[in-house]
Design an enzyme around this catalytic site. Sequence first.
Site, PDB file in Angstrom:
ATOM      1  N   ASN A 202       0.956  -1.264   0.022  1.00 29.63           N
ATOM      2  CA  ASN A 202      -0.252  -0.021   0.033  1.00 29.63           C
ATOM      3  C   ASN A 202       0.942   1.447  -0.013  1.00 29.63           C
ATOM      4  OD1 ASN A 202       0.824  -0.714   2.498  1.00 29.63           O
ATOM      5  ND2 ASN A 202      -1.233   0.319   3.510  1.00 29.63           N
ATOM      6  N   GLU A 302       4.564  -3.510  12.691  1.00 34.07           N
ATOM      7  CA  GLU A 302       3.665  -2.478  12.566  1.00 34.07           C
ATOM      8  C   GLU A 302       2.669  -3.410  11.710  1.00 34.07           C
ATOM      9  OE1 GLU A 302       0.982  -0.384  10.382  1.00 34.07           O
ATOM     10  OE2 GLU A 302       2.725   0.401   9.668  1.00 34.07           O
ATOM     11  N   CYS A 336      -3.039   1.503   6.790  1.00 34.98           N
ATOM     12  CA  CYS A 336      -3.319   1.085   8.204  1.00 34.98           C
ATOM     13  C   CYS A 336      -3.753   1.876   9.099  1.00 34.98           C
ATOM     14  CB  CYS A 336      -2.068   0.270   8.462  1.00 34.98           C
ATOM     15  SG  CYS A 336      -0.764   1.359   8.532  1.00 34.98           S
ATOM     16  N   GLU A 512       8.701   3.298  14.654  1.00 37.67           N
ATOM     17  CA  GLU A 512       9.368   3.493  13.438  1.00 37.67           C
ATOM     18  C   GLU A 512       9.151   5.091  13.247  1.00 37.67           C
ATOM     19  OE1 GLU A 512       9.425  -0.303  10.584  1.00 37.67           O
ATOM     20  OE2 GLU A 512       7.687   1.138  10.226  1.00 37.67           O
TER      21      GLU A 512
END
Length: 534
Positions: A202, A302, A336, A512
Amino acid sequence: MAGSWTLGHARIQMQHLSPIKLLRISRPTLYHLRRMASTQNQTAVFGLKDPSLIKFQGYIDGKWVDGSNGEKIVVRNPATQQELGSVPELGLEETRQAIEAASRAFPAWSRTTAKHRHDILMRFYQLMQEHHDDLGRLITLENGKPLAEGKGENSYAASFMEWYAEEAVRVYGEHIPSALPNSRNIVIKQPVGVVSIFTPWNFPSAMITRKLGAALAAGCTTVIKPPPETPFSSLALAELGRRAGVPDGVINIVTTQKNVLEVGKEMCENVSVRKISFTGSTPVAKLLYGMAASTLKKMSIEAGGNAPFIVFDDANIDEAVDAAILCKFRGSGQTCVCANRIFVHSSVYADFASKLAAKVALFKVGNGLEDGVTHGPLIHSRALSKVTRHVEDAISKGAQVLIGGRPLTDSPDDTFFLPTVLSDVPSTALINTEETFGPLAALTKFETEEEVIQMANNASVGLAGYFFSRDVGRVWRVAERLEVGMVGANTGIVSQAVIPFGGVKESGLGREGGPHGIDEYLNTKLIVFGGLGA
Protein backbone atom coordinates in the site's frame (compact mmCIF):
# COMPACT_ATOMS: atom_id res chain seq x y z
CA MET A 1 16.23 -8.11 -33.86
CA ALA A 2 16.23 -4.38 -34.40
CA GLY A 3 17.38 -2.34 -31.46
CA SER A 4 20.04 -0.03 -30.09
CA TRP A 5 22.24 -0.57 -27.02
CA THR A 6 25.17 1.16 -25.43
CA LEU A 7 28.03 -1.15 -24.40
CA GLY A 8 30.68 0.99 -22.75
CA HIS A 9 31.18 3.83 -25.21
CA ALA A 10 30.26 1.82 -28.29
CA ARG A 11 26.78 1.82 -29.85
CA ILE A 12 25.82 -1.29 -31.76
CA GLN A 13 22.98 -1.17 -34.23
CA MET A 14 22.06 -4.83 -34.59
CA GLN A 15 19.77 -4.21 -37.51
CA HIS A 16 22.86 -3.28 -39.54
CA LEU A 17 24.77 -6.48 -38.71
CA SER A 18 24.92 -9.15 -41.39
CA PRO A 19 24.25 -12.79 -40.47
CA ILE A 20 27.99 -13.48 -40.86
CA LYS A 21 28.89 -10.69 -38.45
CA LEU A 22 26.25 -11.89 -36.02
CA LEU A 23 27.91 -15.31 -35.99
CA ARG A 24 31.11 -13.66 -34.80
CA ILE A 25 29.39 -12.31 -31.68
CA SER A 26 29.93 -14.63 -28.72
CA ARG A 27 26.92 -16.42 -27.28
CA PRO A 28 27.09 -14.56 -23.93
CA THR A 29 27.31 -11.23 -25.73
CA LEU A 30 24.39 -12.10 -28.00
CA TYR A 31 22.33 -13.13 -24.96
CA HIS A 32 23.23 -9.85 -23.29
CA LEU A 33 22.18 -7.86 -26.36
CA ARG A 34 18.88 -9.69 -26.64
CA ARG A 35 18.21 -9.16 -22.95
CA MET A 36 18.90 -5.45 -23.30
CA ALA A 37 16.52 -5.26 -26.26
CA SER A 38 13.80 -6.95 -24.25
CA THR A 39 14.43 -4.67 -21.29
CA GLN A 40 14.30 -1.61 -23.52
CA ASN A 41 10.90 -2.64 -24.86
CA GLN A 42 9.59 -3.39 -21.36
CA THR A 43 10.69 -0.11 -19.82
CA ALA A 44 8.77 1.82 -22.48
CA VAL A 45 5.54 0.67 -20.81
CA PHE A 46 6.33 2.78 -17.73
CA GLY A 47 6.87 6.06 -19.57
CA LEU A 48 9.58 7.30 -17.22
CA LYS A 49 12.01 10.10 -17.99
CA ASP A 50 14.81 7.86 -16.71
CA PRO A 51 13.92 4.31 -17.81
CA SER A 52 17.09 2.97 -16.18
CA LEU A 53 15.23 3.17 -12.87
CA ILE A 54 13.17 0.17 -13.96
CA LYS A 55 14.81 -3.11 -12.98
CA PHE A 56 13.48 -6.58 -13.78
CA GLN A 57 15.87 -8.52 -11.53
CA GLY A 58 16.57 -8.99 -7.86
CA TYR A 59 19.48 -7.17 -6.24
CA ILE A 60 22.12 -9.10 -4.29
CA ASP A 61 25.61 -7.97 -3.34
CA GLY A 62 25.54 -5.06 -5.77
CA LYS A 63 24.49 -7.22 -8.74
CA TRP A 64 21.19 -7.55 -10.58
CA VAL A 65 20.29 -11.23 -10.48
CA ASP A 66 17.81 -13.70 -11.94
CA GLY A 67 16.45 -16.73 -10.13
CA SER A 68 18.02 -20.15 -10.58
CA ASN A 69 14.59 -21.64 -11.40
CA GLY A 70 13.84 -19.22 -14.24
CA GLU A 71 10.33 -18.50 -12.90
CA LYS A 72 8.86 -14.99 -13.05
CA ILE A 73 6.36 -12.89 -11.10
CA VAL A 74 4.11 -10.92 -13.43
CA VAL A 75 3.28 -7.41 -12.19
CA ARG A 76 0.15 -5.66 -13.45
CA ASN A 77 -1.27 -2.17 -13.23
CA PRO A 78 -4.35 -2.68 -11.00
CA ALA A 79 -6.20 0.12 -12.81
CA THR A 80 -5.90 -1.38 -16.29
CA GLN A 81 -4.68 -4.94 -15.70
CA GLN A 82 -1.92 -4.15 -18.21
CA GLU A 83 1.22 -6.19 -17.66
CA LEU A 84 3.99 -3.85 -16.54
CA GLY A 85 6.72 -6.46 -16.55
CA SER A 86 8.07 -9.27 -14.43
CA VAL A 87 10.65 -9.89 -11.74
CA PRO A 88 12.32 -13.17 -10.81
CA GLU A 89 10.78 -15.69 -8.44
CA LEU A 90 13.71 -15.96 -6.05
CA GLY A 91 13.93 -18.68 -3.44
CA LEU A 92 15.90 -20.12 -0.56
CA GLU A 93 19.21 -20.17 -2.42
CA GLU A 94 19.07 -16.49 -3.34
CA THR A 95 17.83 -15.52 0.12
CA ARG A 96 20.83 -17.17 1.72
CA GLN A 97 23.11 -15.44 -0.79
CA ALA A 98 21.55 -12.10 0.13
CA ILE A 99 21.99 -12.71 3.86
CA GLU A 100 25.59 -13.80 3.32
CA ALA A 101 26.25 -10.65 1.27
CA ALA A 102 24.76 -8.48 4.02
CA SER A 103 26.86 -10.31 6.62
CA ARG A 104 30.07 -9.72 4.65
CA ALA A 105 29.25 -6.05 4.17
CA PHE A 106 28.31 -5.39 7.78
CA PRO A 107 31.78 -5.09 9.43
CA ALA A 108 32.99 -2.41 7.03
CA TRP A 109 29.68 -0.52 6.84
CA SER A 110 29.18 -0.53 10.62
CA ARG A 111 32.64 1.01 11.09
CA THR A 112 32.04 3.93 8.75
CA THR A 113 31.68 7.29 10.44
CA ALA A 114 28.25 8.71 11.16
CA LYS A 115 29.15 11.67 8.93
CA HIS A 116 29.93 9.31 6.04
CA ARG A 117 26.56 7.60 6.39
CA HIS A 118 24.89 11.00 6.71
CA ASP A 119 26.40 12.13 3.41
CA ILE A 120 25.28 8.98 1.57
CA LEU A 121 21.74 9.22 2.94
CA MET A 122 21.54 12.90 1.99
CA ARG A 123 22.63 12.00 -1.54
CA PHE A 124 19.98 9.26 -1.54
CA TYR A 125 17.39 11.85 -0.50
CA GLN A 126 18.53 14.27 -3.21
CA LEU A 127 18.26 11.56 -5.88
CA MET A 128 14.71 10.79 -4.78
CA GLN A 129 13.91 14.48 -5.14
CA GLU A 130 15.57 14.67 -8.56
CA HIS A 131 13.52 11.69 -9.79
CA HIS A 132 10.33 12.81 -8.04
CA ASP A 133 8.05 12.61 -11.09
CA ASP A 134 9.33 9.19 -12.17
CA LEU A 135 9.13 7.66 -8.71
CA GLY A 136 5.62 9.03 -8.16
CA ARG A 137 4.47 7.71 -11.53
CA LEU A 138 6.00 4.31 -10.76
CA ILE A 139 4.05 4.09 -7.50
CA THR A 140 0.82 4.93 -9.34
CA LEU A 141 1.47 2.37 -12.07
CA GLU A 142 2.00 -0.59 -9.77
CA ASN A 143 -0.17 0.44 -6.80
CA GLY A 144 -3.03 2.26 -8.54
CA LYS A 145 -3.27 5.34 -6.33
CA PRO A 146 -3.80 8.68 -8.13
CA LEU A 147 -0.67 10.37 -9.42
CA ALA A 148 -0.91 13.19 -6.88
CA GLU A 149 -0.85 10.59 -4.11
CA GLY A 150 1.98 8.70 -5.80
CA LYS A 151 4.09 11.85 -5.88
CA GLY A 152 3.01 12.65 -2.34
CA GLU A 153 4.22 9.24 -1.23
CA ASN A 154 7.60 9.81 -2.86
CA SER A 155 7.99 13.07 -0.93
CA TYR A 156 7.01 11.26 2.26
CA ALA A 157 9.38 8.39 1.48
CA ALA A 158 12.26 10.75 0.74
CA SER A 159 11.68 12.59 4.03
CA PHE A 160 12.77 9.47 5.93
CA MET A 161 16.10 9.49 4.15
CA GLU A 162 16.60 13.13 5.03
CA TRP A 163 15.50 12.64 8.64
CA TYR A 164 17.72 9.62 9.26
CA ALA A 165 20.68 11.26 7.54
CA GLU A 166 20.39 13.87 10.27
CA GLU A 167 19.80 11.27 13.00
CA ALA A 168 22.92 9.30 11.98
CA VAL A 169 25.13 11.96 13.55
CA ARG A 170 23.01 12.15 16.72
CA VAL A 171 23.38 8.62 18.05
CA TYR A 172 24.68 9.64 21.45
CA GLY A 173 25.98 7.60 24.37
CA GLU A 174 25.90 8.57 28.02
CA HIS A 175 27.90 8.64 31.23
CA ILE A 176 26.25 7.19 34.32
CA PRO A 177 27.74 8.05 37.74
CA SER A 178 29.18 4.88 39.21
CA ALA A 179 28.14 3.28 42.50
CA LEU A 180 31.60 1.68 42.66
CA PRO A 181 34.75 3.57 43.62
CA ASN A 182 37.45 4.28 41.06
CA SER A 183 35.30 3.41 38.04
CA ARG A 184 33.25 5.05 35.31
CA ASN A 185 30.12 3.81 33.53
CA ILE A 186 29.89 4.59 29.82
CA VAL A 187 26.97 3.57 27.59
CA ILE A 188 27.46 3.39 23.82
CA LYS A 189 25.13 2.47 20.95
CA GLN A 190 26.15 -0.02 18.24
CA PRO A 191 24.34 -1.29 15.12
CA VAL A 192 22.40 -4.50 15.56
CA GLY A 193 23.74 -6.22 12.43
CA VAL A 194 21.93 -7.71 9.44
CA VAL A 195 18.28 -6.66 9.24
CA SER A 196 15.46 -8.48 7.44
CA ILE A 197 12.85 -6.04 6.11
CA PHE A 198 9.32 -7.04 5.05
CA THR A 199 7.14 -4.36 3.43
CA PRO A 200 3.53 -4.08 2.14
CA TRP A 201 2.12 -2.94 -1.20
CA ASN A 202 0.00 0.00 0.00
CA PHE A 203 3.05 2.29 0.40
CA PRO A 204 5.61 0.53 -1.80
CA SER A 205 8.27 3.22 -1.34
CA ALA A 206 7.61 4.85 2.05
CA MET A 207 7.38 1.59 3.96
CA ILE A 208 10.87 0.73 2.72
CA THR A 209 12.55 4.07 3.40
CA ARG A 210 11.03 4.31 6.89
CA LYS A 211 12.93 1.12 7.75
CA LEU A 212 15.89 1.35 5.40
CA GLY A 213 16.77 4.93 6.33
CA ALA A 214 16.99 4.06 10.02
CA ALA A 215 18.90 0.84 9.37
CA LEU A 216 21.52 2.50 7.16
CA ALA A 217 21.90 5.46 9.51
CA ALA A 218 22.55 3.08 12.40
CA GLY A 219 25.19 1.16 10.42
CA CYS A 220 23.15 -1.98 9.70
CA THR A 221 22.99 -3.93 6.45
CA THR A 222 19.71 -5.15 4.98
CA VAL A 223 17.81 -7.85 3.12
CA ILE A 224 14.46 -6.59 1.81
CA LYS A 225 11.49 -8.68 0.69
CA PRO A 226 9.11 -6.34 -1.14
CA PRO A 227 5.51 -7.35 -1.93
CA PRO A 228 5.00 -9.16 -5.25
CA GLU A 229 2.32 -6.64 -6.26
CA THR A 230 4.70 -3.64 -6.16
CA PRO A 231 8.36 -4.68 -6.55
CA PHE A 232 9.47 -2.02 -9.02
CA SER A 233 9.48 0.85 -6.51
CA SER A 234 11.79 -1.09 -4.20
CA LEU A 235 14.14 -2.00 -7.05
CA ALA A 236 14.24 1.64 -8.17
CA LEU A 237 15.26 2.58 -4.62
CA ALA A 238 18.04 0.00 -4.75
CA GLU A 239 19.29 1.61 -7.96
CA LEU A 240 19.23 5.06 -6.36
CA GLY A 241 21.04 3.67 -3.33
CA ARG A 242 23.76 2.35 -5.64
CA ARG A 243 24.05 5.76 -7.31
CA ALA A 244 24.19 7.44 -3.90
CA GLY A 245 27.22 5.37 -2.94
CA VAL A 246 25.74 2.65 -0.74
CA PRO A 247 28.36 -0.17 -0.85
CA ASP A 248 27.65 -3.57 -2.36
CA GLY A 249 25.90 -5.93 0.05
CA VAL A 250 24.45 -3.20 2.27
CA ILE A 251 21.10 -3.27 0.43
CA ASN A 252 19.80 -6.58 -0.97
CA ILE A 253 16.36 -7.23 -2.46
CA VAL A 254 14.76 -10.66 -2.79
CA THR A 255 11.62 -10.76 -4.95
CA THR A 256 9.29 -13.68 -4.36
CA GLN A 257 5.66 -14.76 -4.41
CA LYS A 258 5.34 -18.55 -4.56
CA ASN A 259 8.37 -19.06 -2.32
CA VAL A 260 7.33 -16.52 0.29
CA LEU A 261 7.08 -19.02 3.15
CA GLU A 262 10.54 -20.49 2.75
CA VAL A 263 12.05 -17.06 2.04
CA GLY A 264 10.33 -15.54 5.07
CA LYS A 265 11.36 -18.43 7.27
CA GLU A 266 15.02 -18.06 6.26
CA MET A 267 14.93 -14.30 6.79
CA CYS A 268 13.56 -14.87 10.29
CA GLU A 269 15.55 -17.91 11.41
CA ASN A 270 18.97 -17.44 9.81
CA VAL A 271 21.45 -16.91 12.66
CA SER A 272 23.23 -14.12 10.75
CA VAL A 273 20.10 -11.96 10.87
CA ARG A 274 19.87 -10.00 14.11
CA LYS A 275 16.74 -7.90 13.56
CA ILE A 276 13.44 -8.09 11.71
CA SER A 277 11.24 -5.17 10.71
CA PHE A 278 7.77 -5.98 9.39
CA THR A 279 4.77 -4.00 8.20
CA GLY A 280 1.68 -5.93 7.20
CA SER A 281 -1.26 -7.89 8.58
CA THR A 282 -1.51 -9.11 12.16
CA PRO A 283 -1.77 -12.84 11.23
CA VAL A 284 1.46 -12.66 9.20
CA ALA A 285 3.13 -10.64 11.98
CA LYS A 286 2.34 -13.41 14.45
CA LEU A 287 3.75 -16.03 12.09
CA LEU A 288 7.04 -14.14 11.64
CA TYR A 289 7.22 -13.36 15.36
CA GLY A 290 7.06 -17.06 16.10
CA MET A 291 9.81 -17.82 13.58
CA ALA A 292 12.05 -15.10 14.99
CA ALA A 293 11.65 -16.48 18.51
CA SER A 294 13.96 -19.40 17.70
CA THR A 295 16.98 -17.06 17.89
CA LEU A 296 15.43 -14.25 19.99
CA LYS A 297 15.90 -11.60 17.33
CA LYS A 298 15.13 -7.98 17.90
CA MET A 299 11.83 -7.23 16.16
CA SER A 300 9.73 -4.26 15.05
CA ILE A 301 6.15 -4.96 14.01
CA GLU A 302 3.61 -2.56 12.54
CA ALA A 303 0.57 -4.73 11.98
CA GLY A 304 -3.14 -4.19 11.37
CA GLY A 305 -5.37 -1.43 12.66
CA ASN A 306 -9.05 -0.71 13.15
CA ALA A 307 -8.94 3.01 13.81
CA PRO A 308 -11.83 4.74 15.55
CA PHE A 309 -12.78 8.26 14.41
CA ILE A 310 -14.95 10.07 16.97
CA VAL A 311 -16.98 13.23 16.39
CA PHE A 312 -18.24 14.78 19.62
CA ASP A 313 -21.21 17.13 19.87
CA ASP A 314 -18.98 20.20 20.31
CA ALA A 315 -16.78 19.42 17.27
CA ASN A 316 -16.31 21.73 14.32
CA ILE A 317 -18.30 19.59 11.89
CA ASP A 318 -16.86 21.01 8.69
CA GLU A 319 -13.31 20.38 9.91
CA ALA A 320 -14.27 16.89 11.07
CA VAL A 321 -15.75 16.06 7.65
CA ASP A 322 -12.64 17.28 5.83
CA ALA A 323 -10.43 15.26 8.17
CA ALA A 324 -12.56 12.16 7.69
CA ILE A 325 -12.17 12.52 3.92
CA LEU A 326 -8.38 12.63 4.21
CA CYS A 327 -8.18 9.97 6.87
CA LYS A 328 -10.67 7.47 5.46
CA PHE A 329 -10.35 7.72 1.70
CA ARG A 330 -6.63 8.35 1.12
CA GLY A 331 -5.29 5.49 -0.98
CA SER A 332 -8.91 4.36 -1.49
CA GLY A 333 -8.97 3.42 2.18
CA GLN A 334 -6.00 1.09 1.84
CA THR A 335 -3.95 2.49 4.71
CA CYS A 336 -3.34 0.94 8.11
CA VAL A 337 -4.12 4.18 9.97
CA CYS A 338 -7.27 5.17 8.08
CA ALA A 339 -10.53 5.53 9.99
CA ASN A 340 -12.36 2.20 9.99
CA ARG A 341 -15.12 2.90 12.53
CA ILE A 342 -16.65 6.39 12.59
CA PHE A 343 -18.60 7.23 15.74
CA VAL A 344 -20.71 10.42 15.65
CA HIS A 345 -22.69 11.96 18.50
CA SER A 346 -26.41 11.70 17.87
CA SER A 347 -26.95 15.48 18.06
CA VAL A 348 -24.61 16.16 15.11
CA TYR A 349 -25.03 12.84 13.34
CA ALA A 350 -27.36 13.97 10.54
CA ASP A 351 -25.29 17.07 9.78
CA PHE A 352 -22.01 15.15 9.65
CA ALA A 353 -23.46 12.29 7.57
CA SER A 354 -25.05 14.54 4.94
CA LYS A 355 -21.94 16.70 4.54
CA LEU A 356 -19.65 13.67 4.31
CA ALA A 357 -21.86 11.96 1.71
CA ALA A 358 -22.08 15.16 -0.35
CA LYS A 359 -18.30 15.44 -0.55
CA VAL A 360 -17.80 11.75 -1.29
CA ALA A 361 -20.29 12.07 -4.16
CA LEU A 362 -17.83 14.43 -5.87
CA PHE A 363 -15.05 11.83 -6.03
CA LYS A 364 -13.96 10.52 -9.42
CA VAL A 365 -12.86 6.89 -9.55
CA GLY A 366 -10.57 5.64 -12.28
CA ASN A 367 -7.03 5.25 -13.58
CA GLY A 368 -4.75 7.31 -11.37
CA LEU A 369 -2.86 8.67 -14.38
CA GLU A 370 -5.98 10.33 -15.82
CA ASP A 371 -6.80 13.97 -15.11
CA GLY A 372 -9.34 14.59 -12.40
CA VAL A 373 -9.23 11.09 -10.91
CA THR A 374 -9.30 11.28 -7.12
CA HIS A 375 -9.42 7.58 -6.24
CA GLY A 376 -7.91 4.55 -7.89
CA PRO A 377 -8.62 0.82 -7.78
CA LEU A 378 -8.20 -1.65 -4.97
CA ILE A 379 -5.01 -3.64 -5.29
CA HIS A 380 -6.60 -6.94 -6.38
CA SER A 381 -9.84 -8.90 -6.55
CA ARG A 382 -9.47 -10.25 -3.01
CA ALA A 383 -9.51 -6.70 -1.67
CA LEU A 384 -12.63 -5.93 -3.71
CA SER A 385 -14.35 -9.03 -2.36
CA LYS A 386 -13.61 -8.03 1.24
CA VAL A 387 -15.07 -4.54 0.86
CA THR A 388 -18.13 -5.99 -0.87
CA ARG A 389 -18.57 -8.51 1.93
CA HIS A 390 -18.36 -5.78 4.60
CA VAL A 391 -20.93 -3.61 2.84
CA GLU A 392 -23.36 -6.49 2.30
CA ASP A 393 -22.96 -7.63 5.91
CA ALA A 394 -23.67 -4.15 7.30
CA ILE A 395 -26.73 -3.72 5.06
CA SER A 396 -28.08 -7.10 6.09
CA LYS A 397 -27.90 -5.92 9.70
CA GLY A 398 -29.74 -2.66 9.14
CA ALA A 399 -27.19 -0.18 7.74
CA GLN A 400 -28.29 2.31 5.08
CA VAL A 401 -26.31 3.28 1.95
CA LEU A 402 -25.90 7.05 1.67
CA ILE A 403 -23.55 6.95 -1.31
CA GLY A 404 -21.76 4.21 -3.26
CA GLY A 405 -22.15 0.72 -1.88
CA ARG A 406 -21.05 -1.33 -4.89
CA PRO A 407 -18.21 -2.02 -7.35
CA LEU A 408 -17.85 0.53 -10.13
CA THR A 409 -18.51 -2.09 -12.85
CA ASP A 410 -19.58 -5.70 -13.13
CA SER A 411 -16.37 -6.66 -14.95
CA PRO A 412 -14.47 -9.45 -13.17
CA ASP A 413 -11.22 -7.75 -14.24
CA ASP A 414 -11.99 -4.42 -12.55
CA THR A 415 -11.13 -3.80 -8.90
CA PHE A 416 -12.73 -0.37 -8.54
CA PHE A 417 -15.18 0.08 -5.67
CA LEU A 418 -17.28 3.21 -5.40
CA PRO A 419 -16.38 5.32 -2.34
CA THR A 420 -19.09 4.46 0.13
CA VAL A 421 -20.79 5.99 3.16
CA LEU A 422 -23.04 3.80 5.30
CA SER A 423 -25.24 5.13 8.11
CA ASP A 424 -26.76 3.33 11.10
CA VAL A 425 -24.04 0.68 11.11
CA PRO A 426 -24.70 -1.66 14.07
CA SER A 427 -22.04 -2.78 16.53
CA THR A 428 -22.48 -6.37 15.30
CA ALA A 429 -21.30 -5.53 11.76
CA LEU A 430 -18.09 -7.17 10.57
CA ILE A 431 -16.49 -3.79 10.01
CA ASN A 432 -16.30 -3.36 13.79
CA THR A 433 -14.09 -6.42 14.20
CA GLU A 434 -12.23 -6.54 10.86
CA GLU A 435 -10.11 -3.92 9.13
CA THR A 436 -11.85 -3.20 5.80
CA PHE A 437 -8.90 -1.73 3.89
CA GLY A 438 -11.16 -0.09 1.35
CA PRO A 439 -13.19 3.09 0.58
CA LEU A 440 -15.95 2.40 3.10
CA ALA A 441 -16.95 4.95 5.77
CA ALA A 442 -19.20 3.27 8.35
CA LEU A 443 -21.12 5.67 10.64
CA THR A 444 -22.43 4.72 14.08
CA LYS A 445 -24.25 6.94 16.61
CA PHE A 446 -23.25 7.34 20.23
CA GLU A 447 -24.63 9.29 23.19
CA THR A 448 -21.96 9.63 25.90
CA GLU A 449 -18.20 9.99 26.16
CA GLU A 450 -17.93 6.87 28.29
CA GLU A 451 -19.95 4.85 25.79
CA VAL A 452 -17.85 5.83 22.78
CA ILE A 453 -14.55 5.24 24.58
CA GLN A 454 -15.68 1.68 25.31
CA MET A 455 -16.73 1.16 21.68
CA ALA A 456 -13.48 2.61 20.39
CA ASN A 457 -11.36 0.41 22.65
CA ASN A 458 -13.37 -2.73 21.86
CA ALA A 459 -10.75 -4.04 19.42
CA SER A 460 -7.85 -6.46 19.60
CA VAL A 461 -5.64 -3.94 17.77
CA GLY A 462 -4.67 -0.38 18.57
CA LEU A 463 -2.68 1.48 15.96
CA ALA A 464 -4.26 4.93 15.50
CA GLY A 465 -7.33 6.76 16.74
CA TYR A 466 -8.89 10.15 15.95
CA PHE A 467 -11.42 12.44 17.58
CA PHE A 468 -12.83 15.95 17.25
CA SER A 469 -13.78 18.12 20.21
CA ARG A 470 -13.25 21.75 21.28
CA ASP A 471 -13.42 20.93 25.00
CA VAL A 472 -9.81 21.01 26.23
CA GLY A 473 -10.58 18.80 29.20
CA ARG A 474 -12.20 16.20 26.96
CA VAL A 475 -9.27 16.37 24.55
CA TRP A 476 -6.86 15.30 27.28
CA ARG A 477 -9.21 12.66 28.73
CA VAL A 478 -9.97 10.98 25.42
CA ALA A 479 -6.41 11.17 24.10
CA GLU A 480 -5.13 9.41 27.22
CA ARG A 481 -7.89 6.80 27.35
CA LEU A 482 -7.82 5.64 23.72
CA GLU A 483 -5.94 2.33 23.56
CA VAL A 484 -3.84 3.16 20.53
CA GLY A 485 -0.24 4.05 19.78
CA MET A 486 -1.07 7.31 17.95
CA VAL A 487 -3.86 9.82 18.48
CA GLY A 488 -5.03 12.55 16.14
CA ALA A 489 -6.89 15.18 18.17
CA ASN A 490 -8.77 17.50 15.80
CA THR A 491 -6.78 16.19 12.85
CA GLY A 492 -7.05 13.22 10.52
CA ILE A 493 -3.36 12.99 9.62
CA VAL A 494 -0.63 11.78 11.99
CA SER A 495 2.06 10.31 9.71
CA GLN A 496 5.36 12.21 9.54
CA ALA A 497 9.01 11.21 9.41
CA VAL A 498 9.69 12.95 12.72
CA ILE A 499 7.16 11.10 14.90
CA PRO A 500 7.22 7.63 16.51
CA PHE A 501 4.88 5.49 14.39
CA GLY A 502 3.47 2.31 15.89
CA GLY A 503 0.70 0.70 17.88
CA VAL A 504 -0.29 -1.25 20.97
CA LYS A 505 -2.07 -4.55 21.55
CA GLU A 506 -2.01 -6.69 18.39
CA SER A 507 -1.00 -3.75 16.21
CA GLY A 508 2.62 -4.44 16.93
CA LEU A 509 5.87 -3.76 18.76
CA GLY A 510 8.41 -0.97 18.61
CA ARG A 511 8.31 2.37 16.80
CA GLU A 512 9.37 3.63 13.39
CA GLY A 513 10.21 7.22 12.57
CA GLY A 514 11.44 10.02 14.75
CA PRO A 515 14.39 9.69 17.13
CA HIS A 516 12.78 6.53 18.51
CA GLY A 517 13.02 4.77 15.15
CA ILE A 518 16.80 4.53 14.96
CA ASP A 519 16.97 2.99 18.45
CA GLU A 520 15.24 -0.09 17.03
CA TYR A 521 18.40 -0.76 14.98
CA LEU A 522 20.89 -0.22 17.79
CA ASN A 523 22.17 -2.29 20.70
CA THR A 524 22.92 -0.57 24.00
CA LYS A 525 26.31 -1.55 25.42
CA LEU A 526 27.67 -0.75 28.89
CA ILE A 527 31.42 -0.29 29.37
CA VAL A 528 32.63 -0.09 32.98
CA PHE A 529 36.12 1.37 33.29
CA GLY A 530 37.77 0.25 36.55
CA GLY A 531 41.15 0.80 38.15
CA LEU A 532 40.90 4.58 37.97
CA GLY A 533 42.12 5.20 41.53
CA ALA A 534 45.31 7.05 42.38
